[in-house]
Design a protein around this motif. Structure first.
Motif, short mmCIF file in Angstrom:
data_model
loop_
_atom_site.label_atom_id
_atom_site.label_comp_id
_atom_site.label_asym_id
_atom_site.label_seq_id
_atom_site.Cartn_x
_atom_site.Cartn_y
_atom_site.Cartn_z
N THR A 1 46.37 30.92 31.58
CA THR A 1 47.51 31.24 32.43
C THR A 1 47.80 32.73 32.42
O THR A 1 48.07 33.35 33.46
N ALA A 2 47.74 33.33 31.24
CA ALA A 2 48.02 34.76 31.13
C ALA A 2 46.98 35.59 31.88
O ALA A 2 47.32 36.53 32.61
N ILE A 3 45.71 35.23 31.72
CA ILE A 3 44.64 35.97 32.40
C ILE A 3 44.75 35.82 33.91
O ILE A 3 44.62 36.78 34.66
N ALA A 4 45.00 34.58 34.36
CA ALA A 4 45.12 34.35 35.80
C ALA A 4 46.28 35.11 36.38
O ALA A 4 46.20 35.66 37.48
N SER A 5 47.39 35.16 35.65
CA SER A 5 48.57 35.87 36.14
C SER A 5 48.30 37.35 36.31
O SER A 5 48.62 37.96 37.33
N VAL A 6 47.68 37.95 35.29
CA VAL A 6 47.39 39.39 35.35
C VAL A 6 46.38 39.67 36.46
O VAL A 6 46.54 40.60 37.26
N SER A 7 45.34 38.85 36.55
CA SER A 7 44.31 39.06 37.55
C SER A 7 44.85 38.92 38.96
O SER A 7 44.58 39.73 39.84
N ASN A 8 45.67 37.90 39.18
CA ASN A 8 46.20 37.67 40.51
C ASN A 8 47.19 38.74 40.92
O ASN A 8 47.31 39.08 42.10
N ASP A 9 47.94 39.26 39.95
CA ASP A 9 48.91 40.30 40.26
C ASP A 9 48.22 41.60 40.65
O ASP A 9 48.75 42.40 41.42
N ARG A 10 47.02 41.83 40.13
CA ARG A 10 46.34 43.11 40.35
C ARG A 10 45.43 43.09 41.57
O ARG A 10 45.11 44.15 42.11
N SER A 11 45.00 41.93 42.00
CA SER A 11 44.04 41.88 43.10
C SER A 11 44.67 41.31 44.35
O SER A 11 45.48 40.38 44.29
N GLU A 12 44.30 41.86 45.50
CA GLU A 12 44.80 41.34 46.77
C GLU A 12 44.00 40.10 47.14
O GLU A 12 42.77 40.10 47.06
N PRO A 13 44.68 39.01 47.52
CA PRO A 13 43.96 37.78 47.88
C PRO A 13 42.95 38.05 48.98
O PRO A 13 43.27 38.68 50.00
N ALA A 14 41.73 37.57 48.78
CA ALA A 14 40.67 37.83 49.75
C ALA A 14 39.60 36.75 49.63
O ALA A 14 39.54 36.01 48.65
N GLY A 15 38.76 36.68 50.66
CA GLY A 15 37.63 35.77 50.62
C GLY A 15 37.79 34.60 51.57
O GLY A 15 38.81 34.44 52.24
N VAL A 16 36.75 33.76 51.61
CA VAL A 16 36.76 32.58 52.47
C VAL A 16 37.62 31.49 51.83
O VAL A 16 37.46 31.17 50.65
N LEU A 17 38.54 30.93 52.61
CA LEU A 17 39.43 29.87 52.13
C LEU A 17 39.02 28.57 52.81
O LEU A 17 39.34 28.33 53.98
N LYS A 18 38.30 27.72 52.07
CA LYS A 18 37.79 26.47 52.63
C LYS A 18 38.80 25.35 52.36
O LYS A 18 39.08 25.01 51.21
N VAL A 19 39.35 24.79 53.44
CA VAL A 19 40.40 23.79 53.33
C VAL A 19 40.07 22.60 54.22
O VAL A 19 39.59 22.76 55.35
N SER A 20 40.33 21.39 53.72
CA SER A 20 40.17 20.17 54.49
C SER A 20 41.54 19.59 54.81
O SER A 20 42.45 19.61 53.96
N MET A 21 41.69 19.07 56.03
CA MET A 21 42.96 18.43 56.40
C MET A 21 42.73 17.45 57.53
O MET A 21 41.76 17.56 58.30
#
Length: 309
Positions: free
Chosen positions: A78-98
């Motif tokens: 959780t700590a690593i994910a929080s720091v990583s997500n706070d520092r990087s701008e969301p990017a990339g292919v978002l594959k979603v089914s609906m």
């Protein structure tokens, strides 16, 4: 110091009892998980698992080690994910089914605002009437209902999936209005045949006070898509049972009328599903949050509830 990948491979293998199951949860190959565990054992100088062709069994040292790091591993992730997500701008292919009808009606309109906020994300959206395997098929998220919660996948409920009886005003003109679900059988029915079983599923309806009654629609017209059921009803071909989310706009526009306004069938929940792997990608995290916020802002859980009439 041991890497997070080695520790995580060990913990998930211990939880699932196999390298293959752990690999599915971690989105790795079984060989990679096995290699990570072997490296951990070599560095620690102890054997953590007894291996057989059928399963993994923790050694005494492995059991002790699992107790020592189990909870701490979750906190570290959780700590690593929080720091990583706070520092990087969301990017990339978002594959979603609906589901097509639900996705096009309620999720697609969110896309302009979502892309304006996160311009580096590239949607790869699949509209399909089936519960996908997120991990095996490489999906970041899925929206809908009826998914089996496989290991490594969690769901977050968005709204109830309540089915209501609807027909067009033209079809009901000159016909007696049904007073309970049993009366639906004397009308032309528009039903859906399951693509998996080939069978038509009939529902049991309930009302606000808890009474229940089967809704045995006549199998006058059979299709395999909720959108087709809705269009058939709008064309005046009969009565059908559909999720409120699929017919709400048609009811508001006067194209359909809700029959038996105090009765509904509970089909579970409309949920968003995603993998619980370490370091959840920022693109997935912001998408989940964006959808949840939109549902809350638009009060869709309340509007999709067939129990409120």
């Amino acid at each position: 110091m041991e890497t997070l990948a080695n520790l995580e491979s060990f913990v998930r293998s211990a939880e699932t009892g196999s390298f293959s199951a752990a690999a599915r949860r971690l989105a790795l190959t079984p060989a990679a998980v096995s290699r990570n565990v072997a490296l951990l054992e070599r560095n620690l100088g102890v054997r953590l698992f007894q291996r057989s062709t059928r399963k993994l069994t923790l050694t005494e040292a492995g059991e002790h080690f699992l107790v020592e790091i189990g909870g701490n591993l979750d906190a570290l992730q959780t700590a690593i994910a929080s720091v990583s997500n706070d520092r990087s701008e969301p990017a990339g292919v978002l594959k979603v089914s609906m589901a097509p009808t639900f996705g096009i009606t309620h999720v697609m309109p969110l896309l302009p605002a979502f892309l304006a906020r996160y311009p580096k994300i590239r949607p790869d959206w699949h509209f399909e009437n089936r519960p996908v395997d997120l991990i095996e098929e490489g999906y970041d998220a899925a929206l809908g209902g009826g998914f089996d919660l496989a290991p490594g996948v969690v769901s977050r409920a968005l709204a109830p999936a309540h089915l209501v009886a609807v027909a067009s005003p033209a079809y009901m003109a000159g016909r007696l209005t049904p007073t309970d679900p049993g009366d639906l059988a004397r009308l032309d029915g528009i039903v859906m045949r399951s693509s998996r079983t080939g069978r038509v599923r009939h529902r049991t309806m309930r009302n606000a006070v808890g009474d229940e009654m089967p809704a045995q629609l006549a199998e006058t017209i059979m299709v395999n898509d909720p959108g087709a059921m809705r269009e058939a009803a709008i064309l005046g071909l009969g009565v059908t049972l559909l999720a409120v989310s699929d017919v709400l706009s048609s009811i508001e526009q006067g194209k359909l009328v809700r029959l038996l306004p105090r009765w509904y069938a509970d089909a579970g929940a409309i949920s968003i599903y995603y993998a619980t792997r370490a370091l959840l990608p920022a693109k997935t995290r912001v998408f989940v949050d964006f959808v949840v916020e939109a549902f809350e802002r638009e009060r869709l859980a309340e509007r999709f509830a067939g129990s409120v009439g």
